[in-house]
Each structure stands twice: as C-alpha cells, then as structure tokens.
Design an enzyme around this catalytic site. Structure first.
Site, PDB file in Angstrom:
ATOM      1  CG  ASN A   1      -1.955  -1.110   1.098  1.00 49.60           C
ATOM      2  OD1 ASN A   1      -2.905  -1.003   0.309  1.00 49.60           O
ATOM      3  ND2 ASN A   1      -1.746  -2.205   1.823  1.00 49.60           N
ATOM      4  CD  GLU A   2       4.605   1.501  -2.761  1.00 49.25           C
ATOM      5  OE1 GLU A   2       4.908   2.103  -1.702  1.00 49.25           O
ATOM      6  OE2 GLU A   2       5.407   0.741  -3.337  1.00 49.25           O
TER       7      GLU A   2
END
Ligand code: F6R
Length: 627
Positions: free
Chosen positions: A166-167
């Site tokens: 989850n950037e």
C-alpha cells in the site's frame, strides 16, 4: 558501540508514540518475541479446537520469525495443521516458480518446513490476466472473511511507509487490489531482481482496510534504513502519505523494532526533549554534541542560555557548570583525533572487507597511512562480489581473454567452447535470472583483479590479500544463507594465522542486501572464540558505503589532506565494474561510491570543525568494538 535506550520515566515517551512500540536489542530478540506471540495463539486455538488465521509477509524483515517458528515446529512439535494463512502480496505479473516470486519465497522460507496444509495457504496469484484480477481480489477478501478473519497480521514496512504494497496515497478503506509500485519501492527491490529495470511495476496487495480488520497487527522493522519511516509511522500524523500511520487507529497494533530501526524515535534520538533522563556519560556526550550542532556553536562557546533554551537545563544542573562540561566533551572529541605523527607504526593490521571495494571506499586513506608508517597491512575480502557485475562487463572481459588466447596461441578449442557457452547463455538470459558457473567465475575474477589494483594503489602487498569466499554468500543469488559454523571457522583460522594487533571491519547494519551484517556476525563470533591473549588490541568498525557514524559515536577520526583524499578516490576508481553505475548502488543514493565517500569524509571533517576542532580537509571515522 551502538546507542543504548535511555532510562526515562515510563510514560513520558508514550506521549509521542501513538502505536505501542517495543525496542529490542536486536533482530533475533525481536523475531523470538513475535514468533512467541504467534506460537501462543496457535497453541491456544489448537487446544480450543479452532483454526488460527495468520496474515503473512515476505521480505528481509520476517525471515527470523519464520526461522524461529520452524525451530518450534521441529523442537517443540508446534502444530500448524489447523493454521490457515493469507499472504499480503505478490508482484504482478509473476510466475510462482520465479526466484523473486513470493510464492517461492514462502515455500523456501516457511511452508516447506512446517505442516500448514497446502489447501490452507493463500498467496495472491501473479499469473492472472489483468481483466480477471479485480474479481480475484474480491474473492481473496471473501476467503479471509470465510476463514473467520485474520487473528494476527504480521507486517514489515517499506521506506515509503507501505504496509503490504500500500504505497503512499492508499486510503484507509482500500481493499485487496492491483497497485503500481512506487519508485522507492522498486529501487529497494532492485537488488533482488538484479537491477531496477527488472522489477515489476505492479503488485497485488491486501488493502489498508483489509489489514486493519485483523484482530491483532504486529509491524516489525530492523536496521537503520527503516529508522526515519518508523518515526513517521509511530509519531507522525495519521495520513495516507504513510500507510503504516493508519495503525495508530487500530486497537491492537504494535510495533517491534531493533535499536537501529528505533533510533529516530524521539525517546532514542533526543530523549531530553521528553523529560528527565539519567545523565550517563554517553548521554552527556551526545547531548552536548547535539547542542553544538543544533545551535551552530563550537562546544567551548556553549553557554548556560544555550542549555536552558534547548531542554538541557537538567544536564547543566547534573553535570555542570557548563564551562567544565564543555571542556570535558571537547577534550574527549579532541582525543579521538589521530593527529600528525600519531598513526601507529610497526603494527600488524588486518582489514576485513565484506565486498572487494569496501576497504578502499571506507578507509582507503587510513590504510594508506598505516602502510606508509610501516604497518604490516593485510586485507581479507570476505565475498567475491560476483553478483554485482554487469553482464556487459563480463562479456567484454570474455572477449579480451579470448583474443589474448588467440594472439598467444593458447588452446583455442576450449576457449571457443567457453565463449560459445557464455554467449548463448547471455543471449537467452531472462531478466533477473541466475548466472551459470562460468559467468560467475568471470565476474569473480574481474572483481579480484580490481581489488588487486586497489591494493597496489594503497601500497598493500597483494600477497597480504586473501579472498575468503565465505560459504554463506555462494548462492549465486542476492538472497544469502545464514552464517554457519564453516563461515565462522574461516574467519577464526585467519585471525589465528595472521594474529593482527589491530582489526578493522565493516560495523554498520544498513547495507541493502545484508552482506555486511552477515560478515560482521561471522567476525564477532570468531573474535569471541579467541582467548584473552589472542584478542587483537583494538577492533575498529568502519561504516560501509552507505552512511557515516554520528559524531558522538566516533572513537577514532583519521584526518585526510586533499592529496590523501584524492589518492583514496583513485583507489576507488580501480573498481571499474562498480564505476559510473553500480549494479547495486543501494536504494538511497544515486551518486557513485567515490562521490559518496568524498562527501562523507568531507562532511565529518566539517562537523568536527563546526564543533570547534581544527579545520581538516576530510576525515575517516571509526568506532571501537569491545568483546
Ligand atoms: C512483503 C511486504 C512489504 C515488506 C516491506 C519491507 O510481503 O508486504 O510491505 O514487508 O517492503 O520489506 P523488507 O522486510 O524486505 O525490508
């Protein structure tokens, strides 16, 4: 040698830390703790006859946890037959048998060694056509729900703050999906893929929302490269710019770090800003140097107001008057300096270099000075560094070798066979594939000869250079084996043979692929086996190519003139295969190794000067290790 945790009144530091955080002495202690939590849950669930649902992560961080769980399975009959697992993520696209696949990683590092039933293992599928991925992700979520939800989710953290993949920008409610990987993440993964260009651009990952639904979440981080992001995640605001910060809103999330990854937390970095601490000598020294750098004043100019205005009134009270305290700290700093004529002569010196260029990058100036003053200098290159040579460089070397064989009329039948084999291999080589033995040998000898040239440039007799070829490194992959008895024995035998009075070694804990850390482990173990009278007089730790010691940690600083620094840089140039662009520059810096070395040596000198010490051109720095 590394910083210790300060003694604080218990609750003071928790004001800043918004996720309960434990700092362990090292990764081994941390891994044992996390494995213990998982094992307890499994045992409780097993005796209640219910399954345990685990959310699992890959990467360098959880390896120790899996190792410990495997040990518990073997030694304590920890039973995984009623365990169901869901992995966080997988690269996309990715075949499960690929060496970089998380399927393969989980098999090799965990599932092959415990009894989780094959049907209970879930890892996102990187082989699906893109149009099928969205539906597949919904089904993945449904399977987690059907299994009863995650009991424990373990997490690592990326330098972007990602959990799973989850950037930055991933929302609190995000679910399992296809995501584009951040540049920083791809640079961090570059070593695993033999170059950033081979790293997939996408991954399938559980969402932040999926992770937050786990009943218990444990985030781990080890190594100083993780320190800045741990501070943001734990002390910063909750923001989608740092996915891990959402854990602040989870009722049962915790963070477990080693001393290095916890180093930027306020309680470790500047604990005096939080409340009363015990003013040990270490903390007095640190705080005064911090105050000097903070105020831009030399140590001897710091006055009572500086202490009062920067939360250090209690230090002044405890250890003052401030003029005396300043003199004590200033003198200690002065004593770290190896000034004109102080470099020892006639000593037997052994420098351990994890890769073939770490010696010259980190302490080329000091090595040359030691040789000049009549020391008997030996260098031990611990690994061949053969995975860090570009194919094109190997091909060029092969052609030169073949041409010379032809010119000197040397067995052309065999030469042609090898040239053909290597060229055919290169032509068919898939991005990120492992090299064949012939190519590994060519690459190894390229690096050996570069090390020989660098030794010559530092005045070291090449017969004093040994190549240890440590077994842990010989996988041909970026991933390494743990340090074993044979590795320790090689180092031990060398120490017994050379009997050095001074030892130098890479002591930092932050190289991107862990080789320095493993080499240090082998040396420390070997040193501890020596008897009292076999121990070297001094063991000095230098830092590898990536960072420098903080000023307050330095025990010995060796000043370098402009000419000496230039000589060192020319030594670094001898490592042609790492020049212009290294295959593994590390994810943190685009500069070449010589540029980093130059900047870092000049910066150390500048800092000493700012604190009121003489103005030198550059400086190499070392920390003393005590067994
Ligand atoms: C891996 C994962 C990632 C890693 C993170 C840290 O399954 O989801 O979030 O945990 O990139 O990686 P390492 O542990 O290799 O530093």
């Amino acid at each position: 040698m590394f910083r210790t945790e300060p003694v604080l009144q218990d609750d003071v530091f928790k004001v800043r830390e918004k996720i309960p955080t434990t700092i362990c002495a090292d990764g081994v202690e941390a891994a044992a703790r996390v494995a213990g939590i998982i094992a307890d849950t499994i045992r409780q669930h097993n005796s209640a006859g219910k399954p345990t649902v685990l959310g699992l992560a890959t990467g360098n961080t959880p390896v120790g946890v899996y190792r410990e769980l495997i040990r518990m399975h073997k030694d304590q009959a920890l039973d995984f037959s009623n365990v169901v697992t869901f992995n966080l993520d997988e690269y996309y696209p990715m075949r499960p048998d690929n060496i970089q696949s998380y399927h393969r990683w989980m098999k090799e590092n965990f599932f092959d060694h415990v009894n989780v039933p094959a049907g209970s293992i879930h890892i996102p599928d990187g082989t699906l056509p893109e149009k099928k991925v969205a539906k597949y992700c919904q089904e993945y979520e449904a399977k987690i729900k059907a299994a009863g939800g995650l009991d424990i989710q373990i997490l690592g953290i990326g330098r972007t703050g990602h959990i799973g993949f989850n950037e930055p920008g991933s929302s609190r409610d995000s679910r399992t999906r296809l995501i584009s990987l951040d540049r920083v993440t791809r640079m961090d993964a570059a070593a695993d893929f033999f170059g950033e260009q081979n790293v997939p651009r996408q991954a399938i990952t559980m969402g932040v929302g999926t992770i937050l639904e786990a009943r218990r979440v444990i985030l781990m981080a080890f190594g100083e490269q993780k320190a800045p992001i741990i501070r943001k995640a734990v002390e910063g605001p909750v923001t989608d710019a740092v996915a891990a910060s959402f854990l602040q809103e989870h009722r049962s999330a915790e963070v477990i770090v080693d001393l290095a990854a916890g180093a930027d937390l306020t309680r470790m970095d500047t604990p005096w800003l939080l409340g009363e601490i015990e003013w040990s000598q270490e903390y007095q020294h640190r705080a005064v140097i911090w105050l000097g750098l903070q105020t831009g004043k030399s140590i001897l100019k710091l006055d009572q107001d500086d202490y009062d205005n920067n939360h250090l009134a209690s230090l002044a009270r405890k250890a003052g008057p401030v003029d005396d305290l300043n003199v004590r700290v200033g003198r200690r700093l002065w004593n770290t300096l190896i000034r004109q004529g102080m470099i020892p002569s006639g000593k037997k010196v052994l420098c351990f270099s994890p890769h073939p260029d770490d010696d010259v990058i980190s302490m080329g100036g000091t090595l040359h000075e030691l040789v000049k003053s009549g020391c008997d200098v030996h260098v031990a290159y611990m690994t061949s560094g053969n995975i860090a040579v570009f194919d094109e460089h190997a091909r060029q070397m092969l052609n030169t070798w073949a041409d010379l064989n032809r010119i000197f009329d040397i067995d052309m039948t065999r030469t042609k066979q090898i040239v053909k084999k290597v060229k055919e291999f290169f032509a068919a080589k898939a991005p990120g594939a492992l090299d064949i033995p012939e190519v590994l040998l060519i690459k190894e000898w390229i690096r050996r000869n570069e090390a020989a040239a660098a030794c010559r440039s530092m005045g070291i007799t090449f017969k004093n250079a040994v190549f240890l070829d440590m077994p842990f490194y010989q996988t041909g992959e970026v991933r390494k084996r743990p340090i074993g008895e044979e590795d320790v024995k090689i180092v031990y035998d060398l120490l017994k043979k050379v009997r050095p009075q001074w030892v130098f070694m890479a002591g930092e804990l932050a190289d991107p692929h862990g080789t320095h850390r493993l080499c240090a482990e082998a040396i420390f173990k070997a040193l501890r086996r020596l008897s009292e009278d076999e121990l070297p007089e001094e063991v000095w730790l230098y830092r590898g190519a990536w960072q420098e010691w903080d000023i307050d940690m330095i025990d010995m600083a060796v000043p370098l003139s402009k000419a000496q620094l230039t000589k060192k840089i020319f030594g670094i140039f001898k490592h042609q295969s790492q020049k212009d662009k290294a295959l593994f520059p590390g994810p943190y810096d685009d500069r070449e190794f010589w540029q980093r070395a130059e900047a870092r040596n000049r910066q150390t000198a500048e800092r000493f000067n700012k604190l009121g010490l003489p103005e030198y051109h550059a400086m190499e720095a070392f920390v003393r290790w005590r067994p």
